[in-house]
Scaffold this motif. Structure first.
Motif, mmCIF file in Angstrom:
data_model
loop_
_atom_site.group_PDB
_atom_site.id
_atom_site.type_symbol
_atom_site.label_atom_id
_atom_site.label_comp_id
_atom_site.label_asym_id
_atom_site.label_seq_id
_atom_site.Cartn_x
_atom_site.Cartn_y
_atom_site.Cartn_z
ATOM 1 N N ASP A 274 0.856 -1.186 0.000
ATOM 2 C CA ASP A 274 0.000 0.000 0.000
ATOM 3 C C ASP A 274 0.892 1.236 0.000
ATOM 4 O O ASP A 274 1.578 1.521 0.980
ATOM 5 C CB ASP A 274 -0.917 -0.019 1.222
ATOM 6 C CG ASP A 274 -1.972 1.076 1.170
ATOM 7 O OD1 ASP A 274 -1.682 2.154 0.612
ATOM 8 O OD2 ASP A 274 -3.072 0.865 1.699
ATOM 9 N N ASN A 275 0.856 1.969 -1.108
ATOM 10 C CA ASN A 275 1.720 3.141 -1.268
ATOM 11 C C ASN A 275 0.945 4.446 -1.083
ATOM 12 O O ASN A 275 1.317 5.481 -1.623
ATOM 13 C CB ASN A 275 2.378 3.099 -2.657
ATOM 14 C CG ASN A 275 3.480 4.127 -2.811
ATOM 15 O OD1 ASN A 275 4.208 4.425 -1.880
ATOM 16 N ND2 ASN A 275 3.585 4.704 -3.998
ATOM 17 N N THR B 90 5.927 3.073 3.049
ATOM 18 C CA THR B 90 6.132 2.146 1.932
ATOM 19 C C THR B 90 7.421 1.356 2.122
ATOM 20 O O THR B 90 7.460 0.142 1.910
ATOM 21 C CB THR B 90 6.176 2.916 0.593
ATOM 22 O OG1 THR B 90 4.927 3.607 0.424
ATOM 23 C CG2 THR B 90 6.381 1.981 -0.581
ATOM 24 N N GLN B 91 8.479 2.035 2.541
ATOM 25 C CA GLN B 91 9.770 1.371 2.770
ATOM 26 C C GLN B 91 9.649 0.277 3.823
ATOM 27 O O GLN B 91 10.231 -0.809 3.675
ATOM 28 C CB GLN B 91 10.822 2.396 3.194
ATOM 29 C CG GLN B 91 12.219 1.804 3.381
ATOM 30 C CD GLN B 91 12.867 1.392 2.079
ATOM 31 O OE1 GLN B 91 13.119 2.221 1.211
ATOM 32 N NE2 GLN B 91 13.151 0.099 1.925
ATOM 33 N N LEU B 92 8.873 0.527 4.867
ATOM 34 C CA LEU B 92 8.677 -0.491 5.914
ATOM 35 C C LEU B 92 8.017 -1.742 5.340
ATOM 36 O O LEU B 92 8.385 -2.862 5.690
ATOM 37 C CB LEU B 92 7.825 0.079 7.049
ATOM 38 C CG LEU B 92 8.533 1.055 7.994
ATOM 39 C CD1 LEU B 92 7.525 1.717 8.938
ATOM 40 C CD2 LEU B 92 9.625 0.348 8.795
ATOM 41 N N GLN B 93 7.047 -1.549 4.443
ATOM 42 C CA GLN B 93 6.388 -2.699 3.808
ATOM 43 C C GLN B 93 7.363 -3.462 2.903
ATOM 44 O O GLN B 93 7.342 -4.698 2.864
ATOM 45 C CB GLN B 93 5.186 -2.228 2.996
ATOM 46 C CG GLN B 93 4.065 -1.666 3.847
ATOM 47 C CD GLN B 93 2.963 -1.085 2.989
ATOM 48 O OE1 GLN B 93 2.185 -1.826 2.367
ATOM 49 N NE2 GLN B 93 2.893 0.225 2.919
ATOM 50 N N VAL B 94 8.210 -2.721 2.188
ATOM 51 C CA VAL B 94 9.221 -3.357 1.341
ATOM 52 C C VAL B 94 10.210 -4.129 2.209
ATOM 53 O O VAL B 94 10.593 -5.259 1.880
ATOM 54 C CB VAL B 94 9.944 -2.302 0.463
ATOM 55 C CG1 VAL B 94 11.152 -2.922 -0.238
ATOM 56 C CG2 VAL B 94 8.978 -1.724 -0.569
ATOM 57 N N ASP B 95 10.605 -3.537 3.342
ATOM 58 C CA ASP B 95 11.513 -4.223 4.270
ATOM 59 C C ASP B 95 10.903 -5.526 4.773
ATOM 60 O O ASP B 95 11.580 -6.564 4.858
ATOM 61 C CB ASP B 95 11.853 -3.317 5.459
ATOM 62 C CG ASP B 95 12.697 -2.107 5.068
ATOM 63 O OD1 ASP B 95 13.233 -2.096 3.947
ATOM 64 O OD2 ASP B 95 12.798 -1.172 5.890
ATOM 65 N N ASN B 96 9.609 -5.486 5.098
ATOM 66 C CA ASN B 96 8.921 -6.695 5.580
ATOM 67 C C ASN B 96 8.848 -7.757 4.491
ATOM 68 O O ASN B 96 9.054 -8.949 4.753
ATOM 69 C CB ASN B 96 7.504 -6.344 6.059
ATOM 70 C CG ASN B 96 7.503 -5.591 7.369
ATOM 71 O OD1 ASN B 96 8.459 -5.707 8.151
ATOM 72 N ND2 ASN B 96 6.471 -4.804 7.617
ATOM 73 N N LEU B 97 8.553 -7.317 3.275
ATOM 74 C CA LEU B 97 8.515 -8.243 2.144
ATOM 75 C C LEU B 97 9.886 -8.888 1.957
ATOM 76 O O LEU B 97 9.994 -10.093 1.750
ATOM 77 C CB LEU B 97 8.101 -7.505 0.872
ATOM 78 C CG LEU B 97 8.276 -8.249 -0.461
ATOM 79 C CD1 LEU B 97 7.428 -9.509 -0.490
ATOM 80 C CD2 LEU B 97 7.921 -7.336 -1.642
ATOM 81 N N TRP B 98 10.923 -8.083 2.034
ATOM 82 C CA TRP B 98 12.291 -8.568 1.854
ATOM 83 C C TRP B 98 12.631 -9.635 2.900
ATOM 84 O O TRP B 98 13.195 -10.680 2.570
ATOM 85 C CB TRP B 98 13.260 -7.397 1.959
ATOM 86 C CG TRP B 98 14.665 -7.760 1.620
ATOM 87 C CD1 TRP B 98 15.688 -8.008 2.489
ATOM 88 C CD2 TRP B 98 15.214 -7.955 0.301
ATOM 89 N NE1 TRP B 98 16.841 -8.337 1.798
ATOM 90 C CE2 TRP B 98 16.570 -8.304 0.468
ATOM 91 C CE3 TRP B 98 14.681 -7.852 -0.978
ATOM 92 C CZ2 TRP B 98 17.408 -8.560 -0.607
ATOM 93 C CZ3 TRP B 98 15.506 -8.096 -2.044
ATOM 94 C CH2 TRP B 98 16.843 -8.456 -1.870
ATOM 95 N N ARG B 99 12.251 -9.371 4.142
ATOM 96 C CA ARG B 99 12.546 -10.346 5.219
ATOM 97 C C ARG B 99 11.805 -11.657 4.971
ATOM 98 O O ARG B 99 12.337 -12.735 5.232
ATOM 99 C CB ARG B 99 12.151 -9.755 6.580
ATOM 100 C CG ARG B 99 13.200 -8.827 7.168
ATOM 101 C CD ARG B 99 12.936 -8.539 8.629
ATOM 102 N NE ARG B 99 11.739 -7.743 8.814
ATOM 103 C CZ ARG B 99 11.719 -6.408 8.795
ATOM 104 N NH1 ARG B 99 12.835 -5.734 8.574
ATOM 105 N NH2 ARG B 99 10.596 -5.750 8.964
ATOM 106 N N ARG B 100 10.561 -11.574 4.465
ATOM 107 C CA ARG B 100 9.793 -12.793 4.193
ATOM 108 C C ARG B 100 10.366 -13.593 3.034
ATOM 109 O O ARG B 100 10.338 -14.816 3.037
ATOM 110 C CB ARG B 100 8.330 -12.445 3.879
ATOM 111 C CG ARG B 100 7.532 -11.942 5.055
ATOM 112 C CD ARG B 100 6.045 -12.112 4.836
ATOM 113 N NE ARG B 100 5.564 -11.629 3.539
ATOM 114 C CZ ARG B 100 5.185 -10.390 3.292
ATOM 115 N NH1 ARG B 100 5.223 -9.484 4.247
ATOM 116 N NH2 ARG B 100 4.732 -10.057 2.096
#
Length: 199
Positions: A177-178, A185-195
């Motif tokens: 969600d941007n 947005t960066q926090l969501q990308v960080d979470n995606l990256w960790r997953r």
């Protein structure tokens, strides 16, 4: 491992794509490939020229995009013909690059950035998950008007030519969600990256 990344016009797909690249993802960009297949010497441009005639080329052999645009803009049959030549080659190149990256870098996330991915989902069976960059339609409209200096009517027309963003949202395996700040947005990308990536 790979994901397909898509969204709607003015939802911020390029921003998310850049964030993933900064974290170390390998990008396969459909827009870049679409330009590459229309470069002099590429068999796709040769086939396009054979169909539409030499008039679509400048004297140096490069594509006159404006001239080609004039032909296909008012002629749906010619637009279909152009897509029939270019799209299979673009899809094949996306697949080959994605699979090559996965073979060469099995520990890296490969991101295939494809604007019209969900409109042709069945053509990309090799993509493991689909990530959609989302903003609500009203915000999408507002951002498009501001970005491209469009009237509301012109922006509405552009959005109407694409699959509705709410429909894309419903088809997503992963949603980013941007509609908030870049930090959110960066926090969501960080979470995606960790997953997705074993750190």
């Amino acid at each position: 491992m790979n994901i397909g990344l898509t969204g709607g016009i003015a939802t911020g797909k390029s921003t998310v794509s850049s964030m993933l690249a900064m974290k170390g993802a390998l990008l396969v960009d459909a827009d870049i490939i679409a330009r590459e297949v229309m470069l002099p010497g590429h068999p796709v441009l040769d086939e396009v020229t054979e169909h539409f005639g030499q008039d679509i080329l400048f004297e140096d052999g490069t594509l006159n995009r404006k001239k080609l645009g004039e032909i296909i803009f008012h002629n749906p049959e010619q637009r279909t013909a152009l897509n029939g030549i270019t799209h299979p080659a673009i899809r094949q190149e996306i697949r080959e690059r994605t699979e090559a990256y996965e073979r060469q870098h099995p520990d890296r996330l490969v991101v295939a950035d494809i604007p019209l991915l969900l409109e042709a989902r069945e053509q990309y069976p090799f993509l493991e998950q689909i990530a959609v960059v989302y903003v609500p339609r009203e915000l999408q409209l507002e951002r498009l008007m501001n970005r491209d200096a469009l009237t509301r009517e012109a922006a509405e027309a552009r959005l109407s030519s694409q699959m509705d963003i709410e429909q894309k949202k419903s088809l997503a395996d992963i949603l980013i969600d941007n509609s908030g700040s870049l930090v959110e947005t960066q926090l969501q990308v960080d979470n995606l990256w960790r997953r997705m990536v074993q750190i």
